[in-house]
Design a protein around this motif. Sequence first.
Motif, mmCIF file in Angstrom:
data_model
loop_
_atom_site.group_PDB
_atom_site.id
_atom_site.type_symbol
_atom_site.label_atom_id
_atom_site.label_comp_id
_atom_site.label_asym_id
_atom_site.label_seq_id
_atom_site.Cartn_x
_atom_site.Cartn_y
_atom_site.Cartn_z
ATOM 1 N N ARG A 157 101.832 57.257 -21.454
ATOM 2 C CA ARG A 157 103.165 57.578 -21.999
ATOM 3 C C ARG A 157 103.017 58.298 -23.334
ATOM 4 N NH1 ARG A 157 105.015 52.539 -23.337
ATOM 5 N NH2 ARG A 157 104.363 52.915 -25.483
ATOM 6 N N ASP A 165 104.053 58.917 -26.808
ATOM 7 C CA ASP A 165 104.822 58.201 -27.828
ATOM 8 C C ASP A 165 105.182 59.093 -29.007
ATOM 9 O OD1 ASP A 165 104.566 55.749 -26.402
ATOM 10 O OD2 ASP A 165 102.580 55.459 -27.268
ATOM 11 N N ALA A 166 104.305 60.024 -29.328
ATOM 12 C CA ALA A 166 104.551 60.889 -30.487
ATOM 13 C C ALA A 166 103.721 62.157 -30.363
ATOM 14 C CB ALA A 166 104.188 60.165 -31.782
ATOM 15 N N GLN A 186 100.149 60.679 -29.931
ATOM 16 C CA GLN A 186 99.901 59.284 -29.569
ATOM 17 C C GLN A 186 100.367 59.051 -28.143
ATOM 18 O OE1 GLN A 186 101.041 56.239 -32.363
ATOM 19 N NE2 GLN A 186 101.285 54.707 -30.756
ATOM 20 N N LEU A 187 99.488 58.436 -27.339
ATOM 21 C CA LEU A 187 99.799 58.113 -25.944
ATOM 22 C C LEU A 187 99.384 56.676 -25.659
ATOM 23 C CD1 LEU A 187 98.275 61.351 -25.562
ATOM 24 C CD2 LEU A 187 99.997 61.033 -23.814
ATOM 25 N N THR A 188 100.084 56.046 -24.728
ATOM 26 C CA THR A 188 99.802 54.659 -24.371
ATOM 27 C C THR A 188 99.538 54.562 -22.880
ATOM 28 O OG1 THR A 188 101.226 53.877 -26.160
ATOM 29 C CG2 THR A 188 100.698 52.289 -24.428
ATOM 30 N N SER A 222 97.337 51.902 -28.017
ATOM 31 C CA SER A 222 97.479 53.329 -27.757
ATOM 32 C C SER A 222 96.233 54.086 -28.193
ATOM 33 C CB SER A 222 98.674 53.887 -28.537
ATOM 34 O OG SER A 222 99.860 53.241 -28.180
#
Length: 146
Positions: free
Chosen positions: A28, A30-31, A43-45, A52
């Motif tokens: 996902r 995130d930023a 940023q990914l999760t 993350s």
Amino acid sequence: MELKLEVIVLPVTDVDRAKAFYERLDFRLDADFSVDDGFRVVQLTPPGSQASIIFGTGLTTAPAGSVDRMILVVRDVVQTRAELVERGVDVSEVFHEAGIFVHPGTDHRLSGAHPERADYASFASFSDPDGNGWLLQEITNRLPGR
């Protein structure tokens, strides 16, 4: 004291290529922001994770691809490997170690999932486009205290 792992910084050479790779794995987003030309953070999760990854420009002096053996826990390593291959990821064959608690990557690697599908014992590996290394580890029942 409570300490929670939040973010791992990955050194990459091409931020957009890394972003596309991890999004292809359903991480996902995130930023994704830039302060200026010298600083960008993505940023990914991973699906189902609380921790993350971040990468970008101006974040680290570590050489690209130098992070190794990050572990993604999965319920079925065979199925997850197949899904990643369908998404175009070069994933190793599933393997297990001669002993359950032998460190992955040693000379004790045997082909296929653990014969009893013992928790913590079956793996597959892959790398991102820069060579940062990941292990898939099959766990269905966690050890006490987890």
